[in-house]
Structure formats: structure tokens, C-alpha cells
Design a protein around this motif. Structure first.
Motif, PDB file in Angstrom:
ATOM      1  N   ILE C 101       3.068   4.228   6.236  1.00 56.84           N
ATOM      2  CA  ILE C 101       3.339   3.009   5.486  1.00 56.84           C
ATOM      3  C   ILE C 101       3.139   1.858   6.453  1.00 56.84           C
ATOM      4  O   ILE C 101       3.731   1.847   7.540  1.00 56.84           O
ATOM      5  N   TRP C 115       8.015   7.339   1.490  1.00 58.56           N
ATOM      6  CA  TRP C 115       7.082   6.913   0.443  1.00 58.56           C
ATOM      7  C   TRP C 115       7.826   6.386  -0.774  1.00 58.56           C
ATOM      8  O   TRP C 115       7.489   5.350  -1.330  1.00 58.56           O
ATOM      9  N   PHE C 184       0.903   1.385   0.983  1.00 58.71           N
ATOM     10  CA  PHE C 184       1.205   2.793   0.801  1.00 58.71           C
ATOM     11  C   PHE C 184      -0.047   3.539   1.211  1.00 58.71           C
ATOM     12  O   PHE C 184      -1.121   3.242   0.723  1.00 58.71           O
ATOM     13  N   PRO C 206       6.541   8.238   7.280  1.00 55.38           N
ATOM     14  CA  PRO C 206       7.565   8.533   6.266  1.00 55.38           C
ATOM     15  C   PRO C 206       8.295   9.837   6.585  1.00 55.38           C
ATOM     16  O   PRO C 206       7.716  10.790   7.108  1.00 55.38           O
ATOM     17  N   THR C 210       3.734  13.539   6.048  1.00 59.06           N
ATOM     18  CA  THR C 210       2.478  12.833   5.740  1.00 59.06           C
ATOM     19  C   THR C 210       1.314  13.777   5.963  1.00 59.06           C
ATOM     20  O   THR C 210       1.502  14.980   6.177  1.00 59.06           O
TER      21      THR C 210
END
Ligand SMILES: Nc1ncnc2c1ncn2[C@@H]1O[C@H](COP(=O)(O)OP(=O)(O)OP(=O)(O)O)[C@@H](O)[C@H]1O
Ligand SMILES: Nc1ncnc2c1ncn2[C@@H]1O[C@H](COP(=O)(O)OP(=O)(O)OP(=O)(O)O)[C@@H](O)[C@H]1O
Ligand SMILES: [Mg+2]
Ligand SMILES: [Mg+2]
Lengths: 567, 363, 290, 363
Positions: C101, C115, C184, C206, C210
């Protein structure tokens, strides 16, 4: 043209016809042919003719295609309208009246064409989006306009209207005030005689330039991608680009979709042909009449303001955005004095000779392309307008095709064509391939410019040269070419401008290690240095504007007013 | 667009006072004064390049004068001193341009219909009037053609039709029949004369054909080098040319230089004597008008001439005669069969001679 | 000589080529563009290939090329410490990018940790995400979400007014300028480089895990300069080469290179097992965002 | 470019055999046969739109005939049957275009110099010849102007200068003097005649001015609706017009319809009798040539006429006379002072009458 069924004894030069045919064949037809082949034979890249049409129909039967094609058409038509609305009044004022600072406005209105569209789009986004430069300066943003279909049309109209402006101002200048004056004697007011006489007489220029804008806007990727994605406005080019922007790529699919674009452009082309052949626009006759530009009188100030307003919209804002970004140390820092500095320019100059080499390459290529495309364009248009037979329609149609093909696809076509192992010699992997690509992509401009001009030329001028003992070639070089030269000079300046900033095809076909300005800028971007890229873009725009202006001034000085229309 | 009622009644249809005009540094019109009564035709005659077209352009408002003023039907339309300039469309004119100036993008019919459309004449009436105008000039069948698909003379006739279709109160003709054959020219002259008479129009008519000017015009202005040399009715012009230049230009006859020698006027350089004129001074130019000459040698004065050339004309033979003993030539048209080399005696009356000073008033 | 076709970042391949030439005296000609352009050029040239070495940003390229038999099998001696999942016959990862992010620290929003935070009301209308059709990284992430039944996160984003904005850069730009708060599925090295330049942006890994995008380097079988090409691969995987990789904030593929940023070993990775085919992934994504 | 020696000596300068030509479906030239000997001038007369310009364009090679063949100086330059087409530049021509066709981007001098440059004449000779040609047409002072800054007549003269500057063996003139005043026209006709004579050139000369054609041309072709009605020497043409149409077009006199009633020829619809003609048939058209008419009532035949109109001309009065008892009008020019309403008796000889059949040969 008129009296098409009559056989004339004064055929145009056979040599010129061959040059036009061969030139178009090499520059345009061969790459296009390979695109078609690629669309049909998906494995063609590796030399196989396996599975013909296997992907062709699959691509075309995509249900989303219909919507995308509709959006493309909508975008093309909308852009054409926006461009016409901006360009027609300015061109008419510029050509028929003595506008204060005319040459400066010309220079300024050339700039939108020199800013690479993706940079311009970025500039617009950074200006108009929430917390963009506009909001930072004035407190409000225009995101709702920016991210809307009409916003895209508006911005693309602003990016492309200079084509219409330049073609039309040449056309209007040739028409002059004479014919509308005659209308006024017969009772038409200034407006009516403009709309009934001058404007319809400018149809060759209008139709030709709007065709260019239409073809350009349906293949333009940067703006619709940057703005349209967000609102789900998908056009064919985004479809094409998506197919080759990430792994796995789908060359046959993008080639197939490109053919749809070409089809649209050809329909527009037929409309343009119909418009031009329906009527007679030959106003340059054998009894020349003096026609001076009028003084604007009290309208000088409003006219200047109009020019200033459009120049501010089309040139000022994007350039200011570019400059603002180039001067900002960081984007998130905003337009605060503490965040401003010449760092990016310093880095640009200090980055070693890379930038300079790229600049030199681009100028070199730009100039050569301008000359080559200008000449080939003039010859092609001449063969088409003054020639006869069905073949010339094919030539004419061919000459608009590259304009409706996305640069990537042209690049692919050129690689496919010129990287065949059986070719004894090939320009591939030398700078000449870029020249070939540029001429291919930019040929439509001079051809349309010359077509517009030639449609205004009476037949007897050339006939008189022939009877006076000039062969077809000399009649062309001594009479026809000088008469369309003012248009050609403008066309060549535009070609120069675009060639020195063309990105996509350059990126794809440039010989390994060969850099042009556009590639250099893009690479800065790619590293995340928007500021550095913008600084480079700013310098490039400055240089590509100054060079043609200097050239015109030089030409004007050399000819001392003996060539019409250089003013 | 324009209305006949707006004219100040009784005012001349056109009046120019002291109008001058230059192209850059070159002055092409000097102090032009002209008056044209309503319902009349003013003929403009003059050598190529003397400023006729320029004058018409001033009247139509396509050019502005440097000085002087122009009035149409009593309204001042141009007066640089007073800062008045009425645009062309407000002047209520029709005009045949020397180069026709047809609009290539319109059909013949659309070209002709244009002035009517500008007056917002209804479509069906417009069509009728266009058809009538085209029929007048013999082009009824070519209404739908493009102007460029017409012959030169046909294009010229379209230009005429366009100028007269709206029957404007003042029509300017710039050599409107130059590219037509004689038969058509005569018909057209009659058409124009009828039109002017029937509708009480006024017209300024530039031509190189003296016969046309003399037939059609109530007054003829002879121009030379930007000056009006003489403005007079046709008969007056022919009978009493104001200057030698006018006589010469109108081809009225043979101009002889004369010297007052003691008490006789002699043709300069010879000892041929002329009947005494009422002219003061020692030197003069004498016009021997062609129409005063008779081939029957029984007039009061005689001149011996030798036939230099006899050319066929449809109405007889055009003779070029040399006055015996001089190099001066006389032109004469005769139905009689004559050959080169013949010696003819011409007779004339002394009262037919016209005497002019040698110096030119302007130049 | 060796001709290298490389997909971004430009500075990396420039440094690698310069370093290689300096070390070996062999000239390296570089063609640098986006993955798409590199692949388009390769495919168009395939009847008469020009490239010797290809660096792609997408691991899929390597598997596909290998399946077509285009790759020269070569196991570089320097690849010993590269984990197995970053190697295959004929290809090895040059470096690895991670998906994160990208959050603007000055945006006035709370710092997101996962997320799903971006679907919260604080981020209403403030999130962008790159188009998976134009960004390989985003595609991989979406694929992983679908494979792990996490598509409700995507739906949440959509409902929260997130917009799909072109490729990676186009998604990051509004966040930098402050028009949006977070990307995002941002790309770690791009975000970190921006932050290094002074942009107020932070790369956040996150918590729920990921995906990474290994960047394969491979030698084409058709190469006429196979020895030089092998030397080039060796150089890229050498300590010096890997340092260059780390310099542009990519994760080196060799585990024995230590740099000051989260490395592969530190990341929680989502598996892509059981993901649908590419067209279906894109279609599913489109179904949510449109 | 072209050389006089290449001409087959003794061959006609120009010869057309059975030349036809259409614009699309519309046939504008029918079966044209013409011959022009070297050193001669062929005059082309005909009403507006009859195909004169088209014929010149065929000769110059700007158009190709549909049928027939064209030879210049013995060389076939166009023969569609044989597939021969020589392009214009190989035909060695000069041409004055009806619309001048001046090049707007070149000065007057450059326009005129162009044909010389095409022949690669050296710069200094070129300059001399341009100066000479411009002086011939009276434009020596305007060499450096742009064509657009000239008056209509001046432009036309530039076109003439350009056509003759290279002294090509065959010159085509398309109404070259239509926009010039009469004085200049006469000078130019002489210039052209001298040029043709001095250099043994040949010329085709289209004009609407009968006097010009009759003066300049050795042979005159009268065209009508795409046909050549008559090709003859000027005197022959005037004395023996082949058809009523030619007589009418040349304005030779009054055409009267005649009916053979029992043993007399009467003017149709009246009981005025005409002298018996040598003409078979019951109906005819009779030409009463203007030049055969005398105002002195002592000829063998007489006709009573009433003056309808008397118009001033520089050489006398142009009368329009009505034959008393009919509606037929006769034109007559007389120096005598006459007024409308006078009744005049005209006399003529029966041998001057010309008789024509009523039906038209082509139409
Ligand atoms: N381009 C064209 N297309 C169709 N018809 C044409 C074209 N040019 C001329 N015509 C027609 O052909 C006929 C002959 O034309 P041409 O120009 O030869 O006449 P002309 O004898 O020179 O007449 P003028 O004395 O008026 O110049 C005319 O009836 C004209 O309308
Ligand atoms: N645009 C111009 N610039 C400079 N001089 C001009 C211009 N137009 C005309 N002239 C000159 O002005 C003079 C008058 O021109 P004008 O056209 O009025 O002549 P004109 O009497 O109509 O002659 P013509 O019978 O040949 O048509 C000419 O000597 C011409 O050379
Ligand atoms: Mg004039
Ligand atoms: Mg003609």
C-alpha cells in the motif's frame, strides 16, 4: 476533379506518380500489409502461417468491442467538433485580418502539438485534480470536468486543434477577402458572406484537417487512458494497448483491433472525399487579384483576447503545469516556495551528455523526416488530386491509414516488415528505421495539407506551364509546388514538431541504444522522476518551437515576401 | 437589404466629388467628379489601366477613396474626411466584375440566386427570378452546371445574370460583354437598356467598345491616366471632343499637327494648307473627323490620299489612306471596291474640323 | 557484445550495463522499455531475433518462453543463493518487487495496516489502484485474492469509491499530489524511490500478506553471443550486480545480500494456487470494478 | 524544346482531320477539318460556347480528341485511333489563355521569361527578349510588378507577351484582345500581324471581333454548335457566306424569308417582290447585305424603309431601319444626319443578294 470524364493530354508527371506509388508502398503499404497478415496469422511473428483467422474472429466477436467502438466514434466526433470550434474562428481571424502579434500566436498555438500527449494529459490531471495546481493556487478544482467524457474531448480538442488552425488559416489565406467581398456587394453582411462563401470555400482545408484530427483522436492513447480509465470510458486504443502493455501480449488481437480503427478512418476518409468532390473549390485562377488583409479596427482587442484565451488554455496551462512540476523538488510538496528550485534542470544539465545526444538525434531525425514527408506528401497529394483513375483513390486512402493506427501497431508492422531474415539489406537496427517509422506515421499530415491546397488550384496554371514548354516535372516544381509551398512549410513544421517528440514508435523500433528526446523523457518518468522528465519536456518544447520559428524568419528574410503566405 | 424608397427623391443616383485614390504611392485616380441621374446610364471609356475598375471598386465600397466623397441616391456612402464608410452590402448595388468573380462552389443557379437570398426573397419567387435572369442571358439550360464547366462567355453571362437578378437601383458593369460574340453583345446591350428603362435603374458601364458605350449611355466619361478627360452626352462627345486625346481615343478621325504660317494654317512639315480655323496660337492639332469625309469629290475642301491598305469588313472595306505628301494616315470605311495604291480624293467641310491646343491639360 | 532487452527500471539496467562493460570489457547494448513493449518487440522480431538477454518484469514470461523452448538453459554459478522458487530452467530472478500500500503521510488519513483498511470510511474516495490489465503486479495480487477467497476486499474497495487508474505511475501520481490518500497494490520499489526523493509517501506491507513479482533474466536460445550473455547473467547475479539491484529499492534475488529494507524472507506471501485463468481473473475484476 | 527545322518542310503548320470531342456525354466538337499553311493566320469566329476554346485546347494537347487526328508541322500530335498523343510541351506552341492563366507567385517579368527558361535561353538574352516582349505590349514599366497588381487589360497583355516571347512556330490566341481598348487593340493586331509575318509564324486566332479576324486572318473558320460552318478567306466569307447562319452571325445584313409565289419571289407574309434569284425551290432565305445598300435612291432595285432608331457612332450614325410593310429590320451606318421616323429609300443590285435554303445543314 471537375469534368472527370474528359481525357486530358497534360497528364501529371509519370515520374512523380511512380515516386508517390513506390514511396507509399515502402513507407505505408508494406508495414500495413504486415499488420493485416499478423492479424490473420497469429503465429506470423515466428514465420509461421499456422492457424489463420483463429484469433481474428475471436477478437472481433468480443461483446465489449461494440461498446468500445461506439466510444471511439463518440470520442473522435467529439474531438473533431471541439477542435473545429477552437480552430475555425482563430484561423479565419488570422488569415483574413491583421491580428496583432500573429507570428507569436502561431508559435504559441504550435506548442500543444509539441507536448507529448501523455505529458499534456498528466499536466492537465496535475492541474485540475483535487489538490492539483489549480486548487493550490485558486482553491477550487475541476475534477468533475476533467474526468468526464466531455472533458476528454475538450482536452483532446485542445491538443489537436492546431492542425485545423494551421491548415485552415492557409486555406482562408488563399481564399482571401475577394470572394466574400463579392458577396457583400450583392447584399450579404460580413457574417453572412463569411458563412455562405468564405467558409464553404474553405471546405478542402476543413475536411482535410478534421479528417486528420479524427484519425489522430481515435488512435490517441495517452489522454483517454489517463482520463477515461477512471470513469470506465474504454475506447478501442485502450483495448489495443492493454493487449500489448503487459505480459502476456496479444499482437494478433491488437492488430485486428487496429484494423477496426483503420476501417473507421477510411469511412471518415470517404466522407471527406465526397465533400471535396461534390463541389469545386478552385479559386486560384489565371487572373490573380490583389487581396490585402483587413485591419481589425476596434475588434483588435477582443480578437487578441480570444487568441490569448485559447493560447492560455491550449498552451499556457499545460506548459505551466509542466514547468511547475519541473520546478518542484517533490510533487507531494506542492507549490510551496520551499519546495521549488532548479534542481531538476540542474540534474538535467548535469546528467551528462545523454540528454544532449537525444536532443541532437531528435532534431536530426525531425528535420529529415519533415523534408522527406513534406516532399513525398506533396507528390502524393499531387498525384492524387491531379491524376486520374481508380488507383489514386487507393493511394489517397493509403496515405491516411497510418494516422489511424496506434504507434505501437505501426512499430510492430515495421519490425515485422523490415526484420525479415531473407532481406539482403535492411534499415532495421539503424536510425533509418526510425526515419521510416516517422515518415510513415506523419505522412498523413503533409498529404492532407497539400491536398487541401491543391484543391484550390485552378488547372490552367499548370496547363499554361505545359504549353510554355515545361515538362510535367518542371511544371510541378516551378508552378504547382511553389503555389502550395506555404502550406507545405506549415506542414513540415508540424511534422518536425511531432517527429521530435514521437514516443511510442520510437520506443519500439529505435535501434538498440539509440535515444531520442521522447525516449529520454519517458525513461526519466519511468524511474519515477516526473520532475526531471517534465524539465526535459519543457526544454524540448522550447527548442522544437524556437527552431521552426527561426527557420520561418530566415525563410521570410530570404524570400523577402516574394513567397505568399509565409507571414 | 436596400430599398428604392430610401433614396432621397430627386437626388442623383450616383455622385462623386473630388474622389482620389492611390495604390501605395501610385496615384491612380485624380479628383474625379461625376454625376448620374436616376434612370440613366453612365458610360466609362478609357485606355487599359486608366483606373476604370478602380473607380467601380470605389463606388461599390470594395475600396475606400483617399479623398473626396461618394453619394449613392443622396446618401453619402464614403467620405474619408467625415469618416463615413458604408459597407458594400448597405449600398444596394449589383456588379459585374471584370474577372466575373463567380463562386466556384455554387452552381450557376445558386450563384445567380445569391443576391435574392440576401434579400430574403421567398424560395419559389427566387427560383422564378433566377430562371428569368438566366433566360435573359441565354443560359436557362445551364442552371445546374458548375461555373468552371462553362465557356468563358457563358461564365461572363452568369456574372451579368447575377448582377441584374435582384434589379438593384444601381448596377456597375465592368466590361460585361468583352467575351461575347457580336450578335450576343447586341442582344445583351438591348436587354440591359430595356432593363434600365423598364425598372428605372441606373448604371455605370465600363467598356472598351465605343459602340456599346454610345448606344447604351446617356452620358459618357472618357478617362485617361486617372483623370476624367470629358464627360458628355454621346452626340456631344463625338461632335465636340474636348481634347485631342479624347478625339484620338475615340478614333474620331485623323489628328494633324498644324502650324500657323503667316496667315495660313499648314499641316506641319508640309505645304498642304488647311481651311482657316477659329483658333488662336501658332500651333494646333486639327481633327479631321472620319464621319466628315466623303469619297465623292464635291465637298468644299479636298484632300488627296493614297490607299495604303484595304481590308475586308462585313459592311464594306476598311481603308487606310495616306495623305499624299505626308505620313499621316486616315481611316475610312467604304462599300466601294478600292485597291491598295489607288489615289482617292476626299472632301470635307471646314466647319467639321476640330481644333485643339498642342499641350495636354494634365500631363 | 551482448544485447539486452530490459523492462524497467532504466537506471538499473544502465548501471548494470556500465558495470558489466567495465568489468569484462564486453559492450552491452541496452533496449529498455516497458514489459509490454519489450515483449512486443521480441515477438515481432521472432523470425530474426536480435536480443541475447531478456529481463522481464513478469515471471510468466519466463515460464511461457521456456515452454516454447526459446530459452538457453544456464545455471549461473552466482545463482546458488537464489531461492528455488526464483529459479527455473533457463531463467533466474534478477530481483523481486513486492506489492504494497502506498500511502501519503500528509493525507490526513490514518496509516493503513492491511488491504481491508482501505475499504474503511476514512478512505472513502481516496484510493486508487492500477489496472490489472496494465500492471503485472496488480494482476498477480488480484489473482491471489481470487485464489484465497478475498475478493470481498476488492468489492469493499469498489464500494468505498476506489478508482482504477491506468498503470502503476498513473495510480501513484494522484496520491503524491494529495488528490488521493493511498494506492492499493502499489509497487514497493517505486514507492520507496519516491520516498527517498522526499515525497511524503510510505510503502506499507499489509499484514495479511502480499505477493511478489520476481523479474526473470534469461538468455535466448537464438543468441549468437551466448558466452557474452552468460557472462552478463553472471554479472547481474554477482554481489556487485545485486547491489545495483538493491540500489533501486528492488529486493535482490540472492538471499545473501543484505540491504536495509524488507526482504523476501521477511514477507508473508499469499499463494496463487488454484487461481482461475488470466481472462477469468480480468473478467472477475471487471465485474467488480465497472 | 522545339525547333523549326523539325517541321516537315512544305507540310501545313496545322492540320485537323475529323476531330471530335465530348465533355462527358455532351459532344462539343463535331468532325472538325482545318488546314493552316505555314506563315498564315487562321481566324476562329463563332458564338459563345460553340467550342472555340475546346478546339484550341485540343490543338495544344491539353485535351485529347475522341476521334480524328491533329498534325502540327507535319508531325501527328494526336490520333486516338493510333494511340498517339504528344504532350503539350513537345508541340512547340505559344498560347494566350482566355483566362490568361498568369502565375500569381511570379512577377510579370518571370511570367514572361518562363517559356524562355524552358528553352534554356541564357540569362542575358532572356532578359533582353523579355524586355522586348513587354515593350511590345506596352508594359515595359511593369516588369517587376506582381500580376495581381495589374488591371485586367494589363494582365491580358502579360499573357500575350508570354505567348509570343519565345516566338514559337505556332501560336494559339484565345480572345487575346478582349479586354483592351480599341486603340490598343489596333496596335496589338498590327504587332501580331508583324510578328507573324517577320518570323514566318503561324497562328490560330479566336476572337469575337469580326474586324480583328478579317484583318489578321488569311482564312477564317466560322463555327457554330461544334461544327465548322465555313472556312474561307475573309473576302470570300463576306461576299459568299455559305449558309444563312454564317451571314447572320457575321452581321452581313438583313436576312429575309422569301416565298416563290407563281413566278415571283416575295418577302414572306408581304407582297414585296424581290428580284428573281438563281435559286431552286419554293422557299428561301435571302440576304440583303448591308454593304450593298446605298442611301442614294438610284440603284437598280429599291426598298422603302423607316428609321426606327439612329444611334451616335464615332464614324456617323448607326441606323435601325424597318422595311416598310414588314417587321424586318436593316442596319445601316451613315454619316448623314437622319432622325427616327424619317422614311429612307435604299437601293441595291440584285446580284448582291445571296440566297440560302431554309433548312439548316446540321441541326
Ligand atoms: N469542363 C467542361 N465540362 C462540360 N462542358 C464544358 C466544359 N467546358 C466547356 N464546356 C461546354 O463546351 C462548350 C464549348 O466550350 P468552349 O469553352 O470551347 O466554348 P467557346 O467557343 O470557347 O466559348 P466562349 O466564346 O464563350 O469562350 C460550351 O457549351 C461549354 O458549356
Ligand atoms: N493592386 C494594385 N496595386 C497596385 N497597382 C494597381 C493595383 N491594381 C491596379 N493597379 C494599377 O492601377 C491602375 C488602374 O487599374 P484599373 O484596374 O482601375 O484599370 P482599368 O481602367 O480597369 O484597366 P483595364 O481596362 O485594363 O481593366 C493600373 O495602372 C494598374 O496597374
Ligand atoms: Mg478594369
Ligand atoms: Mg472560349
Amino acid at each position: 476533379m471537375a469534368g472527370g470524364s474528359v481525357t486530358t493530354g497534360a497528364e501529371g508527371s509519370v515520374l512523380l506518380k511512380w515516386i508517390a506509388t513506390l514511396g507509399l508502398l515502402i513507407v505505408v503499404a508494406i508495414p500495413c500489409l504486415f499488420i493485416v497478415v499478423q492479424a490473420i496469422f497469429p503465429e506470423f511473428g515466428s514465420g509461421s502461417f499456422a492457424a489463420p483467422f483463429s484469433l481474428f474472429f475471436k477478437t472481433l466477436s468480443d461483446p465489449a468491442l461494440f461498446g468500445m467502438a461506439g466510444n471511439t466514434l463518440l470520442l473522435g466526433v467529439g474531438t473533431v467538433i471541439c477542435a473545429a470550434v477552437f480552430a475555425v474562428p482563430l484561423a479565419a481571424l488570422r488569415a483574413l485580418y491583421r491580428v496583432p502579434g500573429a507570428l507569436i500566436w502561431d508559435g504559441l498555438l504550435l506548442i500543444p502539438f509539441m507536448i507529448p500527449p501523455y505529458i499534456a494529459a498528466l499536466g492537465w490531471i496535475m492541474t485540475l485534480q483535487p489538490r492539483g495546481y489549480l486548487e493550490q493556487v485558486t482553491g477550487f478544482n475541476m475534477a468533475s470536468l476533467l474526468f468526464s467524457v466531455s472533458g476528454i474531448m475538450l482536452i483532446m480538442g485542445l491538443n489537436t486543434f492546431s492542425v485545423v488552425y494551421f491548415v485552415l488559416s492557409r486555406t482562408f489565406e488563399t481564399i482571401g477577402a475577394r470572394y466574400s467581398d463579392v458577396g457583400r456587394v450583392f447584399g450579404a453582411g460580413q457574417w453572412r458572406s463569411f458563412w455562405r462563401i468564405t467558409f464553404p470555400l474553405a471546405m478542402p482545408g476543413l475536411a482535410a484537417s478534421l479528417l486528420l484530427v479524427f484519425a489522430m483522436s481515435i488512435e490517441e492513447y495517452g489522454t483517454p487512458a489517463a482520463l477515461g480509465r477512471r470513469i470506465g470510458f474504454e475506447v478501442l486504443v485502450t483495448g489495443i494497448e492493454n493487449r500489448i502493455s503487459e505480459w502476456p501480449i496479444d499482437l494478433p488481437g491488437s492488430a485486428t483491433l487496429s484494423l477496426v480503427l483503420v476501417g473507421m478512418a477510411l469511412v471518415a476518409f470517404m466522407v471527406q472525399r465526397w465533400l471535396l468532390n461534390r463541389r469545386d473549390y478552385r479559386i486560384v485562377g489565371g487572373k490573380p487579384q490583389a487581396s490585402d488583409k483587413r485591419s481589425l479596427g476596434v475588434w483588435a482587442v477582443p480578437a487578441t483576447l480570444l487568441f490569448a484565451f485559447v493560447a492560455l488554455l491550449a498552451t499556457g496551462l499545460p506548459i505551466l503545469a509542466i514547468l511547475a512540476t519541473a520546478l518542484s523538488r517533490t510533487i507531494s510538496g506542492g507549490l510551496k516556495p520551499s519546495n521549488m528550485g532548479l534542481d531538476n534542470f540542474r540534474e538535467l544539465l548535469g546528467a551528462g551528455s545523454d540528454g544532449l545526444i537525444a536532443l541532437g538525434n531528435s532534431l536530426m531525425l525531425g528535420t529529415t523526416t519533415a523534408l522527406l514527408a513534406g516532399l513525398l506528401g506533396a507528390i502524393t497529394a499531387y498525384s492524387v488530386v491531379k491524376g486520374r483513375g481508380r488507383f489514386r483513390i487507393v493511394l489517397d486512402a493509403l496515405s491516411i491509414t497510418p494516422n489511424s493506427l496506434p504507434g505501437v501497431v505501426v512499430g510492430v508492422g515495421i519490425i515485422l516488415a523490415w526484420n525479415q531474415p531473407w532481406l539482403p539489406i535492411t534499415p532495421y537496427n539503424t536510425p533509418f528505421i526510425l526515419l521510416l517509422a516517422y515518415v510513415c506515421i506523419l505522412l498523413p499530415q503533409p498529404v492532407r495539407y497539400a491536398t487541401a491546397s491543391l484543391h484550390q488550384l485552378g488547372d490552367n496554371l499548370e496547363s499554361a506551364a505545359r504549353v510554355s514548354g515545361a515538362g510535367p516535372l518542371r511544371a510541378f516544381t516551378r508552378i504547382v509546388f511553389p503555389l502550395i509551398l506555404p502550406s507545405m512549410v506549415t506542414a513540415m513544421i508540424l511534422v518536425f514538431a511531432v517527429a521530435s517528440r514521437e514516443l511510442v514508435a520510437s520506443l519500439l523500433v529505435a535501434p538498440v541504444g539509440f535515444q531520442t528526446i521522447a525516449v529520454y523523457i519517458w525513461q526519466q518518468f519511468d524511474q519515477g522522476s516526473a520532475g526531471l522528465g517534465m524539465a526535459m519536456a519543457f526544454c524540448a518544447v522550447l527548442i522544437t518551437t524556437l527552431i521552426p520559428l527561426a527557420l520561418i524568419s530566415l525563410l521570410r528574410w530570404l524570400t523577402r515576401g516574394s513567397v505568399a503566405g509565409l507571414s | 437589404m436596400f430599398s428604392k424608397s430610401s433614396a432621397v427623391s430627386g437626388a442623383p443616383a450616383l455622385s462623386l466629388q473630388g474622389v482620389s485614390m492611390s495604390y501605395g504611392a501610385e496615384k491612380v485616380l485624380h479628383q474625379i467628379d461625376l454625376n448620374l441621374a436616376a434612370g440613366e446610364v453612365l458610360g466609362l471609356l478609357g485606355p487599359s489601366g486608366c483606373g476604370k475598375t478602380t473607380l467601380l471598386r470605389l463606388i461599390s465600397g470594395l475600396l475606400l477613396p483617399d479623398a473626396g466623397q461618394i453619394q449613392i441616391a443622396g446618401t453619402t456612402v464614403a467620405a474619408p474626411r467625415a469618416g463615413i464608410t458604408l459597407p458594400p452590402e448597405k449600398r444596394g448595388l449589383g456588379m459585374v466584375f471584370q474577372d466575373y468573380a463567380l463562386w466556384p462552389h455554387m452552381s450557376v443557379a445558386r450563384n445567380v440566386a445569391f443576391p435574392l437570398e440576401m434579400m430574403r426573397v421567398g424560395a419559389s419567387e427566387c427560383k422564378d427570378r433566377v430562371t428569368r435572369a438566366l433566360d435573359r442571358v441565354g443560359l436557362g439550360a445551364m442552371a445546374e452546371r458548375r461555373p468552371s464547366d462553362l465557356s468563358g462567355g457563358q461564365q461572363q453571362r452568369v456574372a451579368i445574370a447575377r448582377a441584374i437578378v435582384a434589379e438593384p437601383p444601381l448596377v456597375l458593369f465592368d466590361e460585361p460583354l468583352s467575351n461575347l460574340d457580336r450578335e450576343l453583345r447586341e442582344t445583351m446591350v438591348e436587354e440591359i437598356a430595356d432593363l434600365v428603362a423598364d425598372l428605372n435603374l441606373s448604371a455605370v458601364y465600363v467598356t472598351h467598345d465605343h459602340a456599346e458605350a454610345l448606344t447604351l449611355a446617356n452620358h459618357v466619361a472618357v478617362m485617361r491616366g486617372g483623370w476624367v478627360e470629358q464627360l458628355a452626352a454621346p452626340a456631344e462627345l463625338v461632335d465636340h471632343p474636348k481634347t485631342a486625346a479624347v478625339a484620338e481615343f475615340l478614333r474620331l478621325g485623323c489628328l494633324l499637327p498644324a502650324l500657323h504660317d503667316a496667315e495660313n494654317w499648314l499641316i506641319k512639315g508640309t505645304d498642304l494648307s488647311l481651311p482657316a480655323g477659329v483658333f488662336g496660337g501658332a500651333e494646333a492639332q486639327v481633327l479631321l473627323p472620319e464621319k466628315a469625309l466623303r469619297l465623292d469629290a464635291n465637298g468644299p475642301n479636298k484632300l488627296k490620299t493614297e490607299v495604303l491598305r484595304a481590308q475586308v469588313r462585313s459592311t464594306g472595306q476598311a481603308l487606310t489612306l495616306r495623305v499624299v505628301g505626308t505620313n499621316h494616315v486616315i481611316r475610312h470605311l467604304t462599300p466601294a471596291p478600292v485597291r491598295a495604291g489607288d489615289v482617292l480624293e476626299l472632301s470635307f467641310s471646314p466647319e467639321d474640323l476640330r481644333w485643339f491646343p498642342v499641350a495636354d491639360p494634365h500631363h | 557484445d551482448v544485447t539486452v532487452y530490459s523492462a524497467g527500471p532504466g537506471a538499473l539496467i544502465k548501471n548494470l550495463a556500465a558495470g558489466f562493460t567495465e568489468k569484462t570489457g564486453i559492450k552491452a547494448n541496452v533496449f529498455q522499455a516497458t514489459t509490454g513493449k519489450v515483449m512486443a518487440r521480441l515477438e515481432a522480431e521472432s523470425s530474426n531475433p536480435v536480443a541475447d538477454v531478456v529481463v522481464s518484469a513478469s515471471w510468466g514470461t519466463a515460464t511461457d518462453f521456456s515452454a516454447k523452448g526459446l530459452l538457453l538453459p544456464y545455471e549461473s554459478p552466482n545463482a546458488e543463493t537464489v531461492p528455488d522458487f526464483l529459479k527455473m530452467e533457463g531463467a533466474v530472478a534478477q530481483g523481486v518487487a513486492g506489492l504494497i500500500i502506498a500511502w501519503n503521510t500528509q493525507s490526513g488519513t490514518p496509516k493503513p495496516a492491511d488491504w481491508s483498511d482501505l475499504a474503511k470510511p476514512e478512505y472513502k474516495d481516496l484510493v486508487t489502484l492500477p489496472d490489472p490489465a496494465a500492471s503485472g503486479g496488480t494482476y498477480t495480487l488480484v489473482e491471489a485474492f481470487l485464489a484465497n477467497d478475498m475478493s470481498d476486499v476488492l468489492q469493499g474497495l469498489k464500494d468505498n469509491g476506489a478508482i482504477v487508474a491506468g498503470a502503476n505511475k498513473a495510480a501513484l501520481n494522484p496520491v503524491l499530489q494529495g488528490a488521493k490518500a493511498a494506492v492499493f497494490a502499489g509497487v514497493d520499489y517505486i514507492t520507496m524511490s519516491a520516498a527517498a526523493k522526499g515525497e511524503t509517501v510510505e510503502a506499507i506491507f499489509p499484514t495479511s500478506g502480499t505477493v511478489v513479482a520476481p523479474r526473470p533474466i534469461m538468455i535466448l536460445k537464438s543468441s549468437q553471443n551466448q558466452d557474452d550473455a552468460k557472462q552478463f547473467v553472471d554479472y547481474v547475479l554477482s554481489e556487485e550486480g545485486q547491489k545495483a539491484v538493491a540500489k533501486v529499492n528492488l529486493m535482490p534475488s540472492r538471499t545473501d545480500i543484505k540491504v536495509d529494507r524488507p526482504l523476501i524472507g521477511d514477507l508473508k506471501l499469499l499463494s496463487n494456487e488454484g487461481a482461475p485463468a488470466r481472462d477469468d481473473v480480468l473478467a472477475d475484476f471487471k465485474k467488480i470494478f465497472n
